[in-house]
Design a protein around this motif. Sequence first.
Motif, PDB file in Angstrom:
ATOM      1  N   VAL A  36       1.008  -1.298   0.071  1.00 20.15           N
ATOM      2  CA  VAL A  36      -0.012  -0.024   0.117  1.00 20.15           C
ATOM      3  C   VAL A  36       0.998   1.163   0.066  1.00 20.15           C
ATOM      4  CG1 VAL A  36      -1.505   1.248   1.271  1.00 20.15           C
ATOM      5  CG2 VAL A  36      -2.061  -1.133   0.914  1.00 20.15           C
ATOM      6  N   ALA A  37       2.042   1.201   0.641  1.00 17.94           N
ATOM      7  CA  ALA A  37       2.894   2.489   0.857  1.00 17.94           C
ATOM      8  C   ALA A  37       3.477   2.837  -0.651  1.00 17.94           C
ATOM      9  CB  ALA A  37       3.918   2.291   1.748  1.00 17.94           C
ATOM     10  N   LEU A  38       3.960   1.783  -1.270  1.00 14.03           N
ATOM     11  CA  LEU A  38       4.638   2.129  -2.525  1.00 14.03           C
ATOM     12  C   LEU A  38       3.833   2.438  -3.602  1.00 14.03           C
ATOM     13  CD1 LEU A  38       7.230  -0.862  -2.427  1.00 14.03           C
ATOM     14  CD2 LEU A  38       7.714   1.481  -2.071  1.00 14.03           C
ATOM     15  N   LEU A  39       2.681   1.594  -3.538  1.00 12.57           N
ATOM     16  CA  LEU A  39       1.733   2.066  -4.711  1.00 12.57           C
ATOM     17  C   LEU A  39       0.851   3.355  -4.288  1.00 12.57           C
ATOM     18  CD1 LEU A  39      -0.140  -1.247  -5.564  1.00 12.57           C
ATOM     19  CD2 LEU A  39       1.402  -0.233  -6.753  1.00 12.57           C
ATOM     20  N   SER A  40       0.810   3.750  -2.989  1.00 13.70           N
ATOM     21  CA  SER A  40      -0.020   5.012  -2.804  1.00 13.70           C
ATOM     22  C   SER A  40       0.945   6.295  -3.232  1.00 13.70           C
ATOM     23  CB  SER A  40      -0.296   5.151  -1.335  1.00 13.70           C
ATOM     24  OG  SER A  40       0.963   4.850  -0.603  1.00 13.70           O
ATOM     25  N   LEU A  41       2.408   6.003  -3.042  1.00 13.60           N
ATOM     26  CA  LEU A  41       3.098   7.003  -3.650  1.00 13.60           C
ATOM     27  C   LEU A  41       3.258   7.066  -5.151  1.00 13.60           C
ATOM     28  CD1 LEU A  41       5.877   8.599  -3.015  1.00 13.60           C
ATOM     29  CD2 LEU A  41       7.236   6.861  -3.275  1.00 13.60           C
ATOM     30  N   GLY A  42       3.240   5.949  -5.939  1.00 10.87           N
ATOM     31  CA  GLY A  42       3.123   6.018  -7.227  1.00 10.87           C
ATOM     32  C   GLY A  42       1.714   6.786  -7.777  1.00 10.87           C
ATOM     33  N   VAL A  43       0.528   6.283  -7.121  1.00 11.55           N
ATOM     34  CA  VAL A  43      -0.772   6.952  -7.492  1.00 11.55           C
ATOM     35  C   VAL A  43      -0.690   8.460  -7.233  1.00 11.55           C
ATOM     36  CG1 VAL A  43      -3.180   6.904  -6.874  1.00 11.55           C
ATOM     37  CG2 VAL A  43      -2.023   4.723  -7.052  1.00 11.55           C
ATOM     38  N   GLY A  44       0.068   8.793  -6.004  1.00  5.39           N
ATOM     39  CA  GLY A  44       0.120  10.310  -5.732  1.00  5.39           C
ATOM     40  C   GLY A  44       0.996  11.081  -6.643  1.00  5.39           C
ATOM     41  N   LEU A  45       1.963  10.510  -7.258  1.00  9.59           N
ATOM     42  CA  LEU A  45       3.006  11.273  -8.046  1.00  9.59           C
ATOM     43  C   LEU A  45       2.002  11.432  -9.405  1.00  9.59           C
ATOM     44  CD1 LEU A  45       6.246   9.697  -7.329  1.00  9.59           C
ATOM     45  CD2 LEU A  45       5.697  11.797  -6.743  1.00  9.59           C
ATOM     46  N   GLN A  46       1.272  10.289  -9.758  1.00 13.57           N
ATOM     47  CA  GLN A  46       0.654  10.434 -11.178  1.00 13.57           C
ATOM     48  C   GLN A  46      -0.469  11.463 -11.052  1.00 13.57           C
ATOM     49  OE1 GLN A  46      -0.603   6.421 -12.232  1.00 13.57           O
ATOM     50  NE2 GLN A  46      -1.812   7.419 -14.380  1.00 13.57           N
ATOM     51  N   GLN A  47      -1.237  11.382  -9.840  1.00 13.03           N
ATOM     52  CA  GLN A  47      -2.056  12.409  -9.752  1.00 13.03           C
ATOM     53  C   GLN A  47      -1.779  13.701  -9.896  1.00 13.03           C
ATOM     54  OE1 GLN A  47      -4.544  11.296  -6.148  1.00 13.03           O
ATOM     55  NE2 GLN A  47      -5.439   9.627  -7.256  1.00 13.03           N
ATOM     56  N   LEU A  48      -0.620  13.956  -8.940  1.00 13.91           N
ATOM     57  CA  LEU A  48       0.254  15.423  -9.115  1.00 13.91           C
ATOM     58  C   LEU A  48       0.253  15.705 -10.271  1.00 13.91           C
ATOM     59  CD1 LEU A  48       1.608  17.718  -7.298  1.00 13.91           C
ATOM     60  CD2 LEU A  48       3.429  16.341  -7.378  1.00 13.91           C
ATOM     61  N   VAL A  49       1.104  14.899 -11.261  1.00 13.82           N
ATOM     62  CA  VAL A  49       1.165  15.255 -12.695  1.00 13.82           C
ATOM     63  C   VAL A  49      -0.158  15.550 -13.566  1.00 13.82           C
ATOM     64  CG1 VAL A  49       2.523  14.647 -14.958  1.00 13.82           C
ATOM     65  CG2 VAL A  49       3.335  14.112 -12.686  1.00 13.82           C
ATOM     66  N   ASN A  50      -1.036  14.717 -13.279  1.00 10.97           N
ATOM     67  CA  ASN A  50      -2.209  15.015 -13.908  1.00 10.97           C
ATOM     68  C   ASN A  50      -2.900  16.231 -13.486  1.00 10.97           C
ATOM     69  OD1 ASN A  50      -1.893  12.599 -15.522  1.00 10.97           O
ATOM     70  ND2 ASN A  50      -3.062  11.402 -14.027  1.00 10.97           N
ATOM     71  N   LYS A  51      -3.019  16.774 -12.127  1.00  9.63           N
ATOM     72  CA  LYS A  51      -3.562  17.633 -11.902  1.00  9.63           C
ATOM     73  C   LYS A  51      -3.041  19.056 -12.217  1.00  9.63           C
ATOM     74  CE  LYS A  51      -5.146  19.855  -7.311  1.00  9.63           C
ATOM     75  NZ  LYS A  51      -5.143  19.978  -6.206  1.00  9.63           N
ATOM     76  N   SER A  52      -1.704  18.813 -12.150  1.00  8.86           N
ATOM     77  CA  SER A  52      -1.017  20.190 -12.622  1.00  8.86           C
ATOM     78  C   SER A  52      -1.216  20.623 -14.230  1.00  8.86           C
ATOM     79  CB  SER A  52       0.698  19.783 -12.516  1.00  8.86           C
ATOM     80  OG  SER A  52       0.812  19.785 -11.119  1.00  8.86           O
ATOM     81  N   VAL A  53      -1.381  19.372 -14.983  1.00  8.59           N
ATOM     82  CA  VAL A  53      -1.676  19.557 -16.440  1.00  8.59           C
ATOM     83  C   VAL A  53      -3.075  19.938 -16.806  1.00  8.59           C
ATOM     84  CG1 VAL A  53      -1.209  18.791 -18.512  1.00  8.59           C
ATOM     85  CG2 VAL A  53       0.329  18.256 -16.760  1.00  8.59           C
ATOM     86  N   ALA A  54      -3.870  19.374 -15.907  1.00  5.79           N
ATOM     87  CA  ALA A  54      -5.185  19.463 -16.001  1.00  5.79           C
ATOM     88  C   ALA A  54      -5.570  20.894 -15.773  1.00  5.79           C
ATOM     89  CB  ALA A  54      -6.021  18.442 -15.461  1.00  5.79           C
ATOM     90  N   ARG A  55      -5.065  21.544 -14.573  1.00  8.19           N
ATOM     91  CA  ARG A  55      -5.572  22.554 -13.876  1.00  8.19           C
ATOM     92  C   ARG A  55      -4.992  23.695 -14.994  1.00  8.19           C
ATOM     93  NH1 ARG A  55      -7.392  24.580  -9.783  1.00  8.19           N
ATOM     94  NH2 ARG A  55      -5.950  26.516  -9.994  1.00  8.19           N
ATOM     95  N   ALA A  56      -3.897  23.554 -15.796  1.00  7.95           N
ATOM     96  CA  ALA A  56      -3.406  24.168 -16.756  1.00  7.95           C
ATOM     97  C   ALA A  56      -4.281  24.720 -17.954  1.00  7.95           C
ATOM     98  CB  ALA A  56      -1.994  24.123 -16.956  1.00  7.95           C
ATOM     99  N   GLY A  57      -5.028  23.657 -17.963  1.00  5.68           N
ATOM    100  CA  GLY A  57      -6.080  23.728 -19.192  1.00  5.68           C
ATOM    101  C   GLY A  57      -5.367  22.926 -20.319  1.00  5.68           C
TER     102      GLY A  57
END
Length: 464
Positions: A36-57
């Motif tokens: 859970v700890a390792l996969l939550s880190l991977g999911v968090g990093l992916q969501q961080l990238v997707n959120k940054s790009v999505a918020r920038a439109g």
Amino acid sequence: MKTRDLTELASRNLRESVLRNSLTTLGIGVGVASLVALLSLGVGLQQLVNKSVARAGLFDTVSVRPRQNFPGAGGPRATRNASDLQPPRILDDAARQEISALPNVLEVNPEVRFTAEARIEPSSQPAGQLTFVAGMAQSSVSSGTLDGMTGKFFSSPSADEAIIQGDLAKRLLDAGKAPESLLGQDITLKFAQRQALTAAQDQTQQAANLSPEEQAMGFSIVPGEKKFHIVGVIPSSDSGGGQVGFNNAGIYLPLDVAQQLEVVQGSDLREVMNETSGQGKHYPALNVRASSPAAVAALETSVSQMGFAAFSLIDVTRNLRTFFAIFDLFLGIFGSLALIVASLGIINTLVMAILERRREIGVLKALGAADRDVRQLFFAEAGVMGLVGGLFGVALGWAIGRAIQFGTVVYLKRQGLNSPNIWSVPWWLVLGAILFAVLVSLAAGIYPASRAAQLDPVEALRYE
């Protein structure tokens, strides 16, 4: 054997060897926690990238350019599709209206981007600073480009106002002054400006000593200068700010105002040899905003079939998503190793239980218990250990993830950087980890359960 009896027997057996069973369950919990700890880190990093790009439109934006303007366009390609057979077209007002009429298109804005010299008056700086200036549409007010901005957005599309990036602000100011001190001040921009030639000027082009390029273009290039009121300052890139987008720049102006400046852009010079360069208004690029990221692919196809080159960051992020999928796979493999090792503990615990409970198994069979009933009993014990270990492991993995996030926040703040969320435990990860723990435990119980079911009741009753 009834379910009630099976549950009662399994619970009693687990309570009798509580220490050994607890240690086995703890091993399962540690394995699940690492997963859970390792996969939550991977999911968090992916969501961080997707959120940054999505918020920038950027996930719902398509950049459209004349096909000949793309590097290497028109050259040999390994493959060609139907859209490549369409002749290239000029990106003019007619094309803009045609693109605007496509389904799922919210807005079509011209890309205005140019180089200018910026200067604050009064200033001790010996010269102005060269920077990129870009036009920003009103719809960008909710863009991630402006995250952390000090000040406000443009008061109107026609206001002579500017939003400045923190790095440029530092270069314009005297040492020791904060970028936010520029709010409310005026900034002067000097740039190359187009000036249309009148009919009289067209007749005396040679007398005016205009260059051949200017004669071909139908306009001359003159120096332009204009003052703008600074209303916003975007954080510096070294403080976790900075922009993400097609039009990264040091200064942003309202798009309508940037268009009215009639600045010289790179496409103007490339059109010098174009036979249609003087016919109507041409655009170097158009930024097309779709209704949703899901509509981008179809929009790109339609634009390409019209004879233009279309590009979106979804094309780039396909490789990024592939990378994250492989990254998550490796994290899952490494996290599962501890759980697989824990499964050996389950096998050891249940095999020892068989040796200790041979007489009990013999009595059960003598009373009419079938091999299936004995097998189900051991499966139930393994499943309970897997379920409890899974629940404990999810809680422990969540705590480890929170600790990693807290440590990251403290470290980044000490470095003077923003602290993004790099950790996330979605519901599917919680359910998946618990289910995986139960399945691994049941798989580990196959051998002990089969061995217990095959015991001869006579031999088992005689066992001391």
